[in-house]
Scaffold this motif. Structure first.
Motif, PDB file in Angstrom:
ATOM      1  N   ARG A 162       0.856  -1.180   0.000  1.00 43.95           N
ATOM      2  CA  ARG A 162       0.000   0.000   0.000  1.00 43.95           C
ATOM      3  C   ARG A 162       0.895   1.234   0.000  1.00 43.95           C
ATOM      4  NH1 ARG A 162      -3.440  -3.100  -1.209  1.00 43.95           N
ATOM      5  NH2 ARG A 162      -5.308  -3.630  -0.051  1.00 43.95           N
ATOM      6  N   GLY A 163       0.796   2.014  -1.049  1.00 41.56           N
ATOM      7  CA  GLY A 163       1.617   3.222  -1.139  1.00 41.56           C
ATOM      8  C   GLY A 163       3.108   2.934  -1.091  1.00 41.56           C
ATOM      9  N   CYS A 165       6.717   3.420   8.757  1.00 42.15           N
ATOM     10  CA  CYS A 165       6.052   4.463   7.976  1.00 42.15           C
ATOM     11  C   CYS A 165       5.011   5.149   8.852  1.00 42.15           C
ATOM     12  CB  CYS A 165       5.393   3.883   6.729  1.00 42.15           C
ATOM     13  SG  CYS A 165       4.023   2.780   7.096  1.00 42.15           S
ATOM     14  N   ASN A 166       4.540   6.274   8.389  1.00 38.64           N
ATOM     15  CA  ASN A 166       3.452   6.964   9.079  1.00 38.64           C
ATOM     16  C   ASN A 166       2.133   6.539   8.457  1.00 38.64           C
ATOM     17  OD1 ASN A 166       5.035   8.499  10.879  1.00 38.64           O
ATOM     18  ND2 ASN A 166       5.564   9.882   9.211  1.00 38.64           N
ATOM     19  N   PRO A 167       1.103   6.377   9.276  1.00 42.97           N
ATOM     20  CA  PRO A 167      -0.191   5.972   8.723  1.00 42.97           C
ATOM     21  C   PRO A 167      -0.862   7.106   7.961  1.00 42.97           C
ATOM     22  CG  PRO A 167      -0.382   6.414  11.067  1.00 42.97           C
ATOM     23  CD  PRO A 167       1.077   6.526  10.723  1.00 42.97           C
ATOM     24  N   THR A 168      -1.684   6.726   7.012  1.00 41.59           N
ATOM     25  CA  THR A 168      -2.532   7.685   6.315  1.00 41.59           C
ATOM     26  C   THR A 168      -3.655   8.063   7.270  1.00 41.59           C
ATOM     27  OG1 THR A 168      -2.054   6.585   4.223  1.00 41.59           O
ATOM     28  CG2 THR A 168      -3.991   8.014   4.284  1.00 41.59           C
TER      29      THR A 168
END
Length: 165
Positions: free
Chosen positions: A124-125, A146-149
């Motif tokens: 995802r992304g 990573c940082n969440p959406t």
């Protein structure tokens, strides 16, 4: 008999899939139930041990990754996830998201819907993630730091959960 305490009183497992029993907390609540002023209640399932759940989800995803994509599983790409799953350091954090639709869970227990639990590796992304799919519940756990959406604040069925050591 299995039960939990709730705002309205004590909720008991009825022994019938998808059906719960309520022992009202007081006479006022009982009257409202009997006159159909109260016709339903919501049971909110809460993750009470996010660190343990997050580490378990990471381990499950990493195990699947190692089984099918060993070169990726031992690459630098997922080393932070491996370290966090094995032994996070104090103050370190990771996250996972949970989508839970109570109506789907009840339907499964009533036999109205069949679901086969599975776990998948998805991207995802540009970030590798582990997706655990259960009837009525889906988790998404990044296997890379990573940082969440940001979630849609109107989506009450989706939760972002931070695990902090």
């Amino acid at each position: 008999m299995t039960s939990i305490s709730a705002t309205l009183g004590r909720i008991y497992a009825s022994g019938i899939p998808g059906l719960l029993e309520l022992a009202p907390r007081n006479h006022t609540i009982l009257e409202k139930v009997m006159t159909d002023e109260i016709t339903s209640f919501r049971v909110v399932a809460e993750v009470t041990e996010p660190l343990a759940v997050c580490r378990m989800l990471l381990k499950m995803g990493l195990e699947l990754l190692a089984k099918h994509l060993y070169d990726v599983a031992v690459s630098a790409r997922v080393q932070d996830a491996i370290r966090y799953a094995r032994s996070p350091t104090r103050g370190e954090h990771w996250w996972f998201s949970v989508y839970a639709n109570p109506e789907d869970v009840v339907e499964v227990h009533q036999g109205l819907q069949k679901g086969i639990p599975s776990i998948e590796i998805v991207e995802r992304g540009g970030v590798l993630c582990s997706a655990l799919l259960l009837p009525g519940i889906t988790t998404l756990t990044p296997l890379e730091r990573c940082n969440p959406t940001p979630l849609n604040p109107d989506d009450a069925l989706m939760r972002l959960i931070w695990a902090v050591c």
